[in-house]
Design a protein around this motif. Structure first.
Motif, short mmCIF file in Angstrom:
data_model
loop_
_atom_site.label_atom_id
_atom_site.label_comp_id
_atom_site.label_asym_id
_atom_site.label_seq_id
_atom_site.Cartn_x
_atom_site.Cartn_y
_atom_site.Cartn_z
N ILE A 1 0.87 -1.11 0.07
CA ILE A 1 0.01 -0.06 -0.17
C ILE A 1 0.83 1.33 0.09
O ILE A 1 1.65 1.44 0.93
CB ILE A 1 -0.78 -0.06 1.23
CG1 ILE A 1 -1.81 -1.18 1.04
CG2 ILE A 1 -1.97 1.43 1.21
CD1 ILE A 1 -2.78 -1.19 2.53
N SER A 2 0.75 2.01 -1.02
CA SER A 2 1.64 3.33 -1.10
C SER A 2 1.10 4.43 -0.39
O SER A 2 -0.25 4.49 -0.17
CB SER A 2 1.89 3.74 -2.79
OG SER A 2 0.63 3.91 -3.25
N PRO A 3 1.64 5.25 -0.05
CA PRO A 3 1.10 6.49 0.73
C PRO A 3 0.12 7.01 -0.05
O PRO A 3 -0.73 7.93 0.26
CB PRO A 3 2.29 7.32 0.94
CG PRO A 3 3.68 6.32 1.03
CD PRO A 3 3.26 5.23 -0.03
N GLY A 4 0.30 7.14 -1.50
CA GLY A 4 -0.39 7.89 -2.39
C GLY A 4 -1.98 7.22 -2.49
O GLY A 4 -2.87 8.01 -2.48
N ALA A 5 -2.03 5.82 -2.22
CA ALA A 5 -3.06 5.14 -2.07
C ALA A 5 -3.87 5.66 -0.96
O ALA A 5 -5.35 5.79 -0.90
CB ALA A 5 -3.08 3.83 -2.24
N ILE A 6 -3.31 5.67 0.28
CA ILE A 6 -3.69 6.07 1.51
C ILE A 6 -4.23 7.51 1.49
O ILE A 6 -5.47 7.62 1.88
CB ILE A 6 -2.70 5.78 2.56
CG1 ILE A 6 -2.38 4.27 3.01
CG2 ILE A 6 -3.45 6.39 3.81
CD1 ILE A 6 -1.41 4.13 3.90
#
Length: 81
Positions: free
Chosen positions: A35-40
């Motif tokens: 899970i990338s920070p961009g997805a979060i």
């Protein structure tokens, strides 16, 4: 009383007994999910936007209900005069 007659020397039924070899161990591996920070950030931003939209709809509905009650009261007073 009738008793069944059994054979003198019973023969076991012919059955093929299969002795399985040791089965290979089953290794279940879950797929790696990163899970990338961009997805979060996208999920959080989407949640904020949806919450704002639901709040705006609720406030609008309450405003319309209050306006309807006020208009009904004004019209009732107008017809009484």
């Amino acid at each position: 009383m009738f008793l069944p007659k059994y054979p003198d020397s019973p023969t076991p039924p012919t059955a093929h007994t299969h002795t399985p070899t040791e089965p290979a161990p089953v290794q279940r591996s879950l797929p790696h999910v990163s899970i990338s920070p961009g997805a979060i950030a996208a999920v959080v931003a989407g949640g904020v936007v949806l919450t704002a939209l639901v709040t705006a709809v609720a406030v609008s509905a309450i405003s319309v209900a209050i306006a309807a009650v006020v208009l009904r009261s004004l019209l009732r007073d107008h017809h009484r005069r």
